[in-house]
Design a protein around this motif. Sequence first.
Motif, mmCIF file in Angstrom:
data_model
loop_
_atom_site.group_PDB
_atom_site.id
_atom_site.type_symbol
_atom_site.label_atom_id
_atom_site.label_comp_id
_atom_site.label_asym_id
_atom_site.label_seq_id
_atom_site.Cartn_x
_atom_site.Cartn_y
_atom_site.Cartn_z
ATOM 1 N N ARG A 166 1.048 -0.811 -0.049
ATOM 2 C CA ARG A 166 0.012 0.074 -0.314
ATOM 3 C C ARG A 166 1.279 1.154 0.303
ATOM 4 N NH1 ARG A 166 -2.629 1.565 4.184
ATOM 5 N NH2 ARG A 166 -3.859 2.184 3.523
ATOM 6 N N LEU A 167 0.882 2.038 -0.673
ATOM 7 C CA LEU A 167 1.993 2.916 -1.336
ATOM 8 C C LEU A 167 1.527 3.957 0.041
ATOM 9 C CD1 LEU A 167 2.762 3.437 -5.337
ATOM 10 C CD2 LEU A 167 4.077 2.236 -3.125
ATOM 11 N N GLU A 168 0.041 4.246 -0.055
ATOM 12 C CA GLU A 168 -0.166 5.260 0.935
ATOM 13 C C GLU A 168 0.217 5.450 2.325
ATOM 14 O OE1 GLU A 168 -1.859 3.033 -0.409
ATOM 15 O OE2 GLU A 168 -3.503 3.957 -0.635
ATOM 16 N N ASP A 169 1.198 4.007 2.950
ATOM 17 C CA ASP A 169 2.134 3.552 4.155
ATOM 18 C C ASP A 169 2.895 4.491 3.445
ATOM 19 O OD1 ASP A 169 -0.004 1.919 5.152
ATOM 20 O OD2 ASP A 169 0.695 0.384 3.927
ATOM 21 N N GLU A 172 2.873 7.222 6.191
ATOM 22 C CA GLU A 172 2.240 7.219 7.777
ATOM 23 C C GLU A 172 4.075 8.050 8.596
ATOM 24 O OE1 GLU A 172 -0.149 6.259 8.853
ATOM 25 O OE2 GLU A 172 -1.979 6.005 6.942
ATOM 26 N N ARG A 173 3.707 8.329 9.625
ATOM 27 C CA ARG A 173 4.916 8.308 10.549
ATOM 28 C C ARG A 173 5.655 7.567 10.756
ATOM 29 N NH1 ARG A 173 2.340 12.301 15.973
ATOM 30 N NH2 ARG A 173 1.126 13.618 14.562
ATOM 31 N N PHE A 174 6.563 7.398 10.789
ATOM 32 C CA PHE A 174 7.166 6.735 11.091
ATOM 33 C C PHE A 174 8.044 5.942 10.214
ATOM 34 C CE2 PHE A 174 6.512 8.785 15.055
ATOM 35 C CZ PHE A 174 8.883 8.862 15.049
ATOM 36 N N TYR A 175 7.363 5.613 9.024
ATOM 37 C CA TYR A 175 7.583 4.471 7.882
ATOM 38 C C TYR A 175 8.746 4.211 8.109
ATOM 39 C CZ TYR A 175 7.447 1.629 4.084
ATOM 40 O OH TYR A 175 7.429 0.719 2.903
ATOM 41 N N ARG A 176 9.495 3.216 7.369
ATOM 42 C CA ARG A 176 10.859 2.480 7.180
ATOM 43 C C ARG A 176 10.916 1.734 6.168
ATOM 44 N NH1 ARG A 176 14.568 4.710 12.204
ATOM 45 N NH2 ARG A 176 16.308 4.629 10.295
ATOM 46 N N GLY A 177 10.971 1.360 5.345
ATOM 47 C CA GLY A 177 10.476 0.478 4.153
ATOM 48 C C GLY A 177 12.179 -0.397 4.659
ATOM 49 N N ASP A 178 13.397 0.509 4.629
ATOM 50 C CA ASP A 178 14.578 -0.384 4.927
ATOM 51 C C ASP A 178 15.488 0.303 5.763
ATOM 52 O OD1 ASP A 178 16.906 -0.484 4.642
ATOM 53 O OD2 ASP A 178 16.803 -1.364 2.525
ATOM 54 N N ILE A 206 -1.817 14.946 -2.267
ATOM 55 C CA ILE A 206 -1.132 14.419 -2.228
ATOM 56 C C ILE A 206 -1.495 12.430 -2.317
ATOM 57 C CG2 ILE A 206 -0.400 13.392 -0.057
ATOM 58 C CD1 ILE A 206 2.825 14.513 -1.176
ATOM 59 N N GLY A 207 0.459 11.963 -3.419
ATOM 60 C CA GLY A 207 -0.332 10.329 -3.564
ATOM 61 C C GLY A 207 1.004 9.960 -3.910
ATOM 62 N N ALA A 208 1.126 8.638 -4.133
ATOM 63 C CA ALA A 208 2.372 7.858 -4.543
ATOM 64 C C ALA A 208 2.263 6.796 -5.339
ATOM 65 C CB ALA A 208 2.783 7.233 -3.491
ATOM 66 N N SER A 209 3.039 6.241 -6.987
ATOM 67 C CA SER A 209 2.765 5.274 -7.154
ATOM 68 C C SER A 209 3.774 4.898 -8.412
ATOM 69 C CB SER A 209 1.551 5.959 -8.710
ATOM 70 O OG SER A 209 2.056 6.970 -9.501
ATOM 71 N N ARG A 210 3.630 4.059 -8.617
ATOM 72 C CA ARG A 210 4.681 3.729 -9.306
ATOM 73 C C ARG A 210 4.555 2.654 -10.785
ATOM 74 N NH1 ARG A 210 5.599 -1.485 -5.213
ATOM 75 N NH2 ARG A 210 3.856 -1.197 -3.813
#
Length: 236
Positions: A166-169, A172-178, A206-210
């Motif tokens: 979910r790119l909405e994540d 989110e505060r403190f999201y850390r994928g790596d 605002i939004g994200a896509s890949r």
Amino acid sequence: MLESYEKQKRFITDAGHEIKTPVTIIDADAEVLAMDLGENEWLRDIQVQTKRLAALTKDLVFLSRMEEDRPQLEKIAFPFSDLVSETAQSFQGLAKAQNKTVQLSIQPMITLVGEEKSLRQLVSILLDNALKYSKEGGWIRLSLERQRKTVFLTVENSTDAPLPQRLEDLFERFYRGDSSRNSQTGGYGLGLSIAKAIVETHGGRIGASREGADHLRIQVQLPAGPSEREERQQEE
């Protein structure tokens, strides 16, 4: 659940203000010791970590205030194209040092009604995020255009960092994928949360896509200010 979340935001705001004072004192004491003792790796580390803690506290307080109070920002009409261009140019040197390229496509003469300081922060956050998480020797593309009554600010980058399902994540505060990469870049996962708060305070989205596995796009939509033609018509 909502009440618990509101309490959490108020706690962060209050705690942030309380943390500021001891952090400032520690930093000042370290500077005094550095003058007395000279170059010292332990003092240097204390100063670096204190500055990181101060920056984190500042960001937390700013984010909580934006989400909790929805402050009435002092908004004025200003040349957004110029602001985006100036901010993007300031990242060119850093990108070159990292063997990365920044490509710009900025439609001129776009006016926006908003708070200039926070919108400059928005552009900086998006570019900083793209630089941190772009591939080694990769690219960043920034575009700005107006379509009717909407301004589109888009920042894209090549990336080898893992992205959430979910790119909405990402917002989110403190999201850390790596976590290993975040420790290297000094990130805390607050940047895009702050960007989202700034955008929403200005009535935007605002939004994200890949595009495939290695191409991330973040797009901001903001209400456009009056065009030069509309301004002339109003003056007449």
